[in-house]
Write an enzyme that holds these catalytic residues in place. Sequence first.
Site, short mmCIF file in Angstrom:
data_model
loop_
_atom_site.label_atom_id
_atom_site.label_comp_id
_atom_site.label_asym_id
_atom_site.label_seq_id
_atom_site.Cartn_x
_atom_site.Cartn_y
_atom_site.Cartn_z
N CYS A 289 0.85 -1.18 -0.15
CA CYS A 289 -0.02 -0.04 0.04
C CYS A 289 0.61 1.29 -0.08
O CYS A 289 0.50 2.22 -0.62
CB CYS A 289 -0.99 0.00 1.19
SG CYS A 289 -0.43 0.09 2.83
N HIS A 347 -2.93 1.33 6.91
CA HIS A 347 -2.93 1.41 5.33
C HIS A 347 -2.64 2.72 4.78
O HIS A 347 -3.23 3.84 5.64
CB HIS A 347 -4.47 0.89 4.91
CG HIS A 347 -4.87 0.95 3.69
ND1 HIS A 347 -4.17 0.34 2.68
CD2 HIS A 347 -5.85 1.76 2.92
CE1 HIS A 347 -4.44 0.59 1.56
NE2 HIS A 347 -5.61 1.17 1.50
N ASP A 370 -7.22 5.90 -3.75
CA ASP A 370 -6.34 4.77 -3.05
C ASP A 370 -6.11 3.68 -4.22
O ASP A 370 -7.10 3.19 -4.88
CB ASP A 370 -7.23 4.14 -2.10
CG ASP A 370 -6.61 3.08 -1.27
OD1 ASP A 370 -5.58 2.54 -1.74
OD2 ASP A 370 -7.17 2.41 -0.30
#
Length: 728
Positions: A289, A347, A370
């Site tokens: 991530c 995250h 994202d």
Amino acid sequence: MDCVQQKTHDPYATVESRCQLKLVNYEAPENHISHETEGLSRKHLVVRRGEPFKITLMFGDRPWNPHIESLVLEVWLGDVSENIRVQFSDEWSDPLRWSAKIYRSDMHPQSVTVHICSPVLSAVALYKLLLHIETRRTRRSYLVGTFVLLCNPWLKDDPVYMPLGVQTQEYIKSDYGMLYMGTPLNISSQPWSFGQYEPGVLEACLQLLQVSPQHLRDKNEDYALRADPVYLSRTLCAMVNCNDDLGILMGKWQGSYKDGVKPTEWSSSADILHQWFTSSCKPVRYGQCWVFASVLCTVMRVLGIPSRVVTVFNAAHDGDGSLSVEEYYTSTGEKLNLSKDSVWNFHVWVECWMRRPDLGSGFDGWQVVDPTPQEKSAGIYCCGPCPVVAIQQRYLGAFYDTGFISASVDADIIRLIVNDGLVVGRTVDTEAVGQLIYTKSIGSDRPENLTAVYKSKKRVQPTRAVRCTPRSERQTDTVMMNMCSVAVGGPMQSSQLQDGAAGFPEGLSQGLEVSLNIDGVPSVGNSIVMCVTLTNQSSSPRVVMEHLNAQVKEFNGSPQESFWKTHKKIHIKAGEVLKLKHTIPTSEYEAYLAGDDIVNVAVVIKDLKTNESILAAQEFNISSPQIAIEIDGGDTIKLKDEHTAQVSFINTFPKTLNGAVLTVEGSGLLKGKHQASLVFLKPGEKIEKQVSIVASSPGTKVLMATFSHSNSPGVVSRNFHRVSVMTD
């Protein structure tokens, strides 16, 4: 820089033209300064939309005669062009159309300076520019060259406009950031080099748009839509991962990384973009991530969209949109892999700044984007842009994916204790998810806490009606749980679980309270100390069984097999508060834990009379011993000057480490990896490596050092050191 003109193969071109174009000066240094694009490219003129830029046309033996010859510029993008008649004027015409003008003072016998202005809502792309010299009977045409047009956060009418100079400096021009990882109990940070001024990075970002599915399907439609930062951000978000296109990064979260680069070893977006671009768009292996987010932040900044990297600590992955995530534990405190939903210890995603005319001015500002491939949005692996204000106010119908992102920061964790297929205990944690949300502060390496920006102090009920409802919201299957083999009843489907403790209060068992805390910041080589606090609020004594369990886990996944457990019968008097200390010595975890690993610890207290159970859980990461990095003369160095970096590691463990290796590397500072090794590194002994660094380009670079040893091959210490490179 002066460029030689090239004549086009124009059927209308004739030799009768009175004037011929000889050279074109793109005035790159001056244009790049005025457009805030210095250093972005050595190949192209790079300018921002809605802001005039200038080129100087130099003619041959015969000067241009404005009385009988007209200058007409032609801008090409794809198969579409627009003619711009050059005017003598002191004012600009319609800001929604291309325009070009000449100031009288800029005219000379053999040259003329033309000022060109694009519409404020022009597409981000590489444009082709032609010049036509026309008389009443003739037309002679020249290919002037190409230029790159970017978004303009300095221009008020641009949808990405930012009002403050410190903001554009931080979120557009700054070429490095800080990444925050770990757990809320032990946050670690590392610098990241976005590298937008590295050679070839701009060209890679432009190529990313050219190979997108949208462009390959219909390039003219794609060019028309590229004026919109909402469209750009969705396209770029999908292109950073390679799941359904020719994107940059392939994700991997477990197993071997030998056929690529382990995600933890990246420290620069430029390295990744270069590898992707030079390999003809083959996906780079591997990302997780923070790598996906950092690369997207680079691409956004290069193309002119203000962006920053944001970390959510305890981010929920709620696939069914229920705003709750279930976790399952055995009656002895072992966490089970029964739910498809999960909570990531951290995250990382991106926020980008833009106006949202599709939603209304109330949704302007920071938007979550994202790029980590988790679930599909409107059929592709991307997420957002989602207004942060919509997340805070829980407007779950706002474009795009607001429900999914809201769950990431504000879902409830429902922890269930199961035994022989029965639910025997249940607690609800409304605080853990989105416990902290961090980004780098403006002008500082310290974190800025964004938690209150995402989460209202008073929890509001979700609202699904806003001005626009997405045509196709995130499409996911409603999944209850997975079939899994568990220690408390063999193969079982969690939909078969029955409530075997009807009527028990959430988090309480008839006046019994339990909490679990970790003492200090656990680090490799030191014991892990925990404290279980047990409170009997009832008027009668209790006899309970305490079960304590510890497991290693991935930051984004379920725990592995338990590496430590204990249990004990406890008598507690009425009204008594007991503090039960527990210690996991180094010898009992060193074969399982590496630096930065995350541990799940859970305690289950079972009332032996009522058979009711209550659970408390905590997750924390183990810190690695530090590597020291020092640069002679300080952390600011001059371009192409040689400097010495001293890197060292001291063995703070109480035993000798075998096969010690210290590795140093740094994109833009060092070529390849430089290593020092020792067969034995005794307690208190130092291993060190001295390297000469030379910066090949200005900006911020990151020097990375790693230490490993063969006693525990998984134990690796890392440190990152920021180096600022100045041109003079």
